[in-house]
Scaffold this active site. Structure first.
Site, short mmCIF file in Angstrom:
data_model
loop_
_atom_site.label_atom_id
_atom_site.label_comp_id
_atom_site.label_asym_id
_atom_site.label_seq_id
_atom_site.Cartn_x
_atom_site.Cartn_y
_atom_site.Cartn_z
N CYS A 2 0.83 -1.21 0.00
CA CYS A 2 0.00 0.00 0.00
C CYS A 2 0.87 1.26 0.00
O CYS A 2 2.01 1.24 0.39
CB CYS A 2 -0.90 0.01 1.23
SG CYS A 2 -1.89 -1.46 1.37
N ARG A 27 3.48 1.14 -6.02
CA ARG A 27 3.63 0.30 -4.82
C ARG A 27 2.48 -0.67 -4.67
O ARG A 27 2.63 -1.75 -4.10
CB ARG A 27 3.68 1.18 -3.57
CG ARG A 27 4.86 2.12 -3.48
CD ARG A 27 4.72 3.01 -2.28
NE ARG A 27 4.59 2.22 -1.07
CZ ARG A 27 5.64 1.77 -0.38
NH1 ARG A 27 6.85 2.04 -0.81
NH2 ARG A 27 5.48 1.06 0.69
N TRP A 75 -2.90 -2.45 -1.78
CA TRP A 75 -2.53 -3.77 -2.29
C TRP A 75 -3.12 -4.73 -1.28
O TRP A 75 -2.68 -4.81 -0.15
CB TRP A 75 -1.01 -3.90 -2.35
CG TRP A 75 -0.54 -5.20 -2.94
CD1 TRP A 75 -0.39 -5.48 -4.26
CD2 TRP A 75 -0.16 -6.39 -2.22
NE1 TRP A 75 0.07 -6.77 -4.42
CE2 TRP A 75 0.20 -7.35 -3.18
CE3 TRP A 75 -0.09 -6.73 -0.87
CZ2 TRP A 75 0.63 -8.63 -2.84
CZ3 TRP A 75 0.33 -8.00 -0.53
CH2 TRP A 75 0.68 -8.93 -1.51
N ASN A 101 -0.79 0.92 6.00
CA ASN A 101 0.01 -0.02 5.21
C ASN A 101 0.58 -1.01 6.21
O ASN A 101 1.21 -0.61 7.19
CB ASN A 101 1.14 0.71 4.48
CG ASN A 101 2.03 -0.25 3.70
OD1 ASN A 101 1.64 -1.39 3.42
ND2 ASN A 101 3.24 0.18 3.39
N GLY A 102 0.35 -2.30 6.00
CA GLY A 102 0.87 -3.32 6.91
C GLY A 102 -0.22 -4.32 7.25
O GLY A 102 -1.26 -4.37 6.60
N GLU A 482 16.74 -15.48 -12.70
CA GLU A 482 16.26 -14.11 -12.88
C GLU A 482 15.47 -13.98 -14.18
O GLU A 482 14.42 -13.32 -14.23
CB GLU A 482 17.44 -13.14 -12.85
CG GLU A 482 17.10 -11.70 -13.12
CD GLU A 482 16.10 -11.10 -12.12
OE1 GLU A 482 15.85 -11.73 -11.07
OE2 GLU A 482 15.55 -10.04 -12.42
N LYS A 486 11.57 -12.73 -14.36
CA LYS A 486 11.14 -11.61 -15.20
C LYS A 486 9.97 -12.02 -16.09
O LYS A 486 8.97 -11.34 -16.20
CB LYS A 486 12.31 -11.12 -16.07
CG LYS A 486 13.40 -10.40 -15.35
CD LYS A 486 13.10 -8.96 -15.04
CE LYS A 486 12.55 -8.65 -13.69
NZ LYS A 486 13.08 -9.16 -12.49
N GLU A 489 6.65 -12.83 -14.07
CA GLU A 489 5.98 -11.79 -13.27
C GLU A 489 5.33 -10.71 -14.11
O GLU A 489 4.47 -9.99 -13.62
CB GLU A 489 6.95 -11.16 -12.27
CG GLU A 489 8.03 -10.30 -12.86
CD GLU A 489 8.86 -9.63 -11.77
OE1 GLU A 489 8.33 -9.30 -10.70
OE2 GLU A 489 10.06 -9.44 -12.00
N HIS A 505 17.45 -34.24 -13.86
CA HIS A 505 16.98 -34.88 -12.61
C HIS A 505 15.48 -34.67 -12.41
O HIS A 505 15.01 -34.56 -11.29
CB HIS A 505 17.79 -34.34 -11.43
CG HIS A 505 19.25 -34.62 -11.55
ND1 HIS A 505 19.82 -35.79 -11.14
CD2 HIS A 505 20.24 -33.92 -12.16
CE1 HIS A 505 21.12 -35.79 -11.42
NE2 HIS A 505 21.39 -34.65 -12.05
N LYS A 604 5.61 -3.07 -5.92
CA LYS A 604 7.03 -2.78 -6.11
C LYS A 604 7.83 -3.09 -4.86
O LYS A 604 8.96 -3.52 -4.93
CB LYS A 604 7.22 -1.32 -6.48
CG LYS A 604 8.67 -0.92 -6.75
CD LYS A 604 9.29 -1.73 -7.87
CE LYS A 604 10.74 -1.40 -8.09
NZ LYS A 604 11.37 -2.34 -9.05
C1 AGP Z 1 11.67 -8.13 -8.97
O1 AGP Z 1 11.43 -8.14 -10.38
C2 AGP Z 1 10.46 -8.47 -8.20
N1 AGP Z 1 9.44 -7.49 -8.48
C3 AGP Z 1 10.65 -8.73 -6.73
O2 AGP Z 1 11.08 -10.06 -6.68
C4 AGP Z 1 11.70 -7.89 -5.95
O3 AGP Z 1 12.98 -8.15 -6.46
C5 AGP Z 1 11.66 -8.34 -4.49
O4 AGP Z 1 10.39 -8.06 -3.98
C6 AGP Z 1 12.72 -7.65 -3.62
O5 AGP Z 1 12.48 -6.26 -3.62
P1 AGP Z 1 13.63 -5.30 -3.03
O6 AGP Z 1 14.82 -5.43 -3.93
O7 AGP Z 1 13.04 -3.92 -3.06
O8 AGP Z 1 13.94 -5.77 -1.63
#
Ligand code: AGP
Length: 609
Positions: A2, A27, A75, A101-102, A482, A486, A489, A505, A604
């Site tokens: 949030c 966010r 969120w 937020n939380g 990674e 990408k 997500e 395996h 984010k």
């Molecule tokens: C990255 O593409 C993702 N959106 C997510 O995994 C992110 O890397 C993760 O939440 C960690 O965020 P931070 O680097 O702000 O701690």
């Protein structure tokens, strides 16, 4: 997560709050809401979806002319994405109004007790319970009621609270969720992160856990929930934060992929001295001796940051000969880890606000570890809770899918490994060579970016396939992870990354005719092994997309499509091989018509567990 914005001052709050929400929308963006307290009382409006939907609803509303207000992008953690569950929330009488937020972990028990005292609940949220609890404890002073209520709750919160009986007071508090206070002249702007503040003032301070701040137009009081006075540590906000414009790009993620060369030049600037074979990391100097003598490093983070930490493990053991481990922060924080004498924990985070990473850092510090941060957001919670650290300096990253922060993290970890290696066993000559290689990376990324159209064409061939595999070895095993992250997500295609050898395996059973299998097959120590893995997949009908070193003829014999990267020292290869993977994910999302910068269900910065 949030986003919160609050304002108390001398101009109408509505426009400022909506603008602030737009800055924070990345966010969390299920829904949004606003409350303004003016001469006519409390005006509240909510809307599901983007902030623009809230803005449209306000156009047909009267009122909202007060100069005190709060606003929120949600969120969802508790309760479906509905207008009823949007913040702000009030108590039954509509006197207490707050945004949060939380997660209030004991909200169910509180809801039961408050229900027995006659409070009725109209939403499924934990936040409404907090509003009712503050109302229950209100005896004419909002700050006292907020403090009393927060002593009753467990969990994480960043809140901004209004009260109709106190039209000149804004109370904010924080535990575990980021909240900053921007200090203007006769006005204050409160927000979850500095990007919503810096348009109004660059003087700000961050609340620490258990801090409560009481704001009026001409006063500020910061204390703990136990009434201990607190002297805020003022920060100078980076004015660039508020100026993140899209420019000629279609999406922030696209912009951030293409600005990696420039961002990395900034990351390196003033920190690498090729002629002398020296790395200059001012943020580590105060603890250089302890770091050089460290017996073990533990890299920790989540998501992309964890993948960078996995590359850090290879870098630190290869270039600095320091035993290094990597752990998901969410696992490390709860498994009662053994932290021996001489251990350094390195928290990696773009936002510096990831709840699990912050908690893992605290757990490590409690067990005696030296705490480092590799963080992008200056003044963030993680950066303020470490003994030393290195900022990425890649500039604000808006796209939810992390790109330039990843390459920034890997570049910083490379510099740290060289910094420590030089003070341990690495020769000046080898350090000079690696610095030269590192300085060549931004130009080499530009060469990769010139192939964007071809990378888009390759992506188009496979974009309708629902399952992809990503495989690599050594330094590029984490890069494969990674690449898979990408893709999944932002395009919502299922993708799995793994060490190339692991495919035999079990996962090889997944291979069917035409299945896209992305191999990172740059010239490296295990190149021939990767070729063998490629053959095994191709023999079973998989379609090979290889990321390979320019000029490699062998790979063209076995891959259906090849994405080229320039030659570079193997420890630095992820900085190049990740770029085609970032672009493939981007184009897959665009081709599938998804919202690239705000993918569904994501936020984010994950500031809740
Ligand atoms: C990255 O593409 C993702 N959106 C997510 O995994 C992110 O890397 C993760 O939440 C960690 O965020 P931070 O680097 O702000 O701690």
């Amino acid at each position: 997560m949030c986003g919160i914005v609050g304002y108390i001052g001398n101009i109408p709050a509505k426009g400022l709050l909506i603008e602030g929400l737009k800055r924070l929308e990345y966010r969390g963006y299920d829904s949004a809401g606003i409350a303004v307290l003016g001469d006519q009382g409390l005006d509240v409006e909510r809307a599901v979806g983007r902030v623009a939907n809230l803005e449209a609803k306000l156009e047909s509303r009267t009122g909202f002319d007060g100069t005190l207000g709060i606003a929120h992008t949600r969120w969802a953690t508790h309760g479906a994405v509905t207008e009823t569950n949007c913040h702000p929330h009030t108590d039954n009488a509509g006197n207490i109004c707050l945004v949060h937020n939380g997660i209030i972990e004991n909200y169910a028990a509180l809801r039961t007790v408050l229900g027995e005292r006659g409070h009725e609940f109209r939403t499924e949220t934990d936040t409404e319970v907090l509003a009712c609890l503050i109302a229950e404890l209100y005896e004419g002073d909002l700050e006292s009621a907020v403090k009393a209520a927060l002593k009753e709750v467990t969990g994480a919160y960043a809140i901004a609270v209004l009260c109709t009986q106190e039209p000149d007071v804004l109370v904010c508090a924080r535990k575990g969720g980021p909240l900053m206070v921007g200090v203007g002249s006769g006005e204050y702007v409160v927000a979850s992160d500095p990007s919503a503040i810096v348009a109004h003032t660059n003087r700000a301070f961050a609340l620490d856990d258990y801090n409560v701040v009481r704001l009026t137009r001409d006063s500020i009081r910061t204390s703990t929930i136990h009434n201990k006075a607190v002297t805020p540590q003022m920060l100078q906000l980076n004015s660039e934060l508020g100026q993140v414009e899209l420019g000629s790009f279609d999406h922030y993620m696209q912009k951030e992929i293409f600005e990696q060369p420039r961002a990395l030049r900034t990351t390196l600037r003033g920190r690498v001295d090729r002629d002398e074979g020296r790395i200059v990391l001012g943020g580590l100097l105060s603890h250089a001796k302890e770091l050089v003598r460290a017996r073990k490093f533990i890299m920790t983070g989540q998501g992309t940051a964890l993948h960078a930490g996995m590359i850090g493990e290879y870098l630190f053991e290869d270039l600095a000969k320091i035993p290094t481990e990597v752990e998901y922060a969410s696992e490390f924080r709860y498994r009662n880890p053994i932290v021996e004498e001489g251990t350094v924990v390195c928290a990696i985070s773009q936002s510096g606000e990831t709840a699990d990473t912050l908690a893992a850092l605290e757990e490590a510090k409690d067990k005696g570890a030296l705490a480092l941060g590799v963080v992008n957001s200056v003044g963030s919670s993680i950066s303020r809770n470490t003994d030393a650290g290195v900022y990425l300096r890649v500039g604000p990253e808006i796209g939810v899918a992390s790109t330039k922060a990843f390459t920034g993290q890997v570049a910083v970890l490379t510099m740290m490994a060289l910094f420590l290696g030089r003070r341990r066993l690495t020769s000046v000559e080898k350090t000079k060579h690696m610095i030269a290689e590192l300085e060549s990376v931004p130009d080499k990324i530009e060469i990769v970016l010139e192939q964007a159209d071809r990378i888009k064409a390759v992506t188009e061939k496979y974009v309708q396939r629902e399952n992809w595999l990503f495989m690599g070895r050594g330094y590029n095993y984490p890069t494969a992870l990674e690449g898979a992250l990408k893709l999944k997500e932002i395009s919502y295609i299922h993708a799995e990354g793994m060490p190339a050898a692991e495919m035999k395996h079990g996962p090889i059973a997944l291979i069917n005719d035409g299945m896209p299998a992305v191999f990172i097959a740059n010239r490296g120590a295990q190149y021939t092994k990767v070729l063998a893995n490629i053959e095994e997949v191709r023999a079973r009908g998989g379609h090979i997309i290889a990321v390979a070193t320019e000029g490699d003829k062998e790979i063209e014999q076995v891959a259906h499509d090849v994405l080229w990267v320039p030659e570079v020292a193997e420890p630095l290869s992820p900085l190049l091989t990740v770029v085609p993977l970032q672009l493939m994910a981007y184009y897959a999302a665009v081709l599938r018509g998804h919202d690239v910068d705000k993918p569904r269900n994501l936020a984010k910065s994950v500031t809740v567990e």
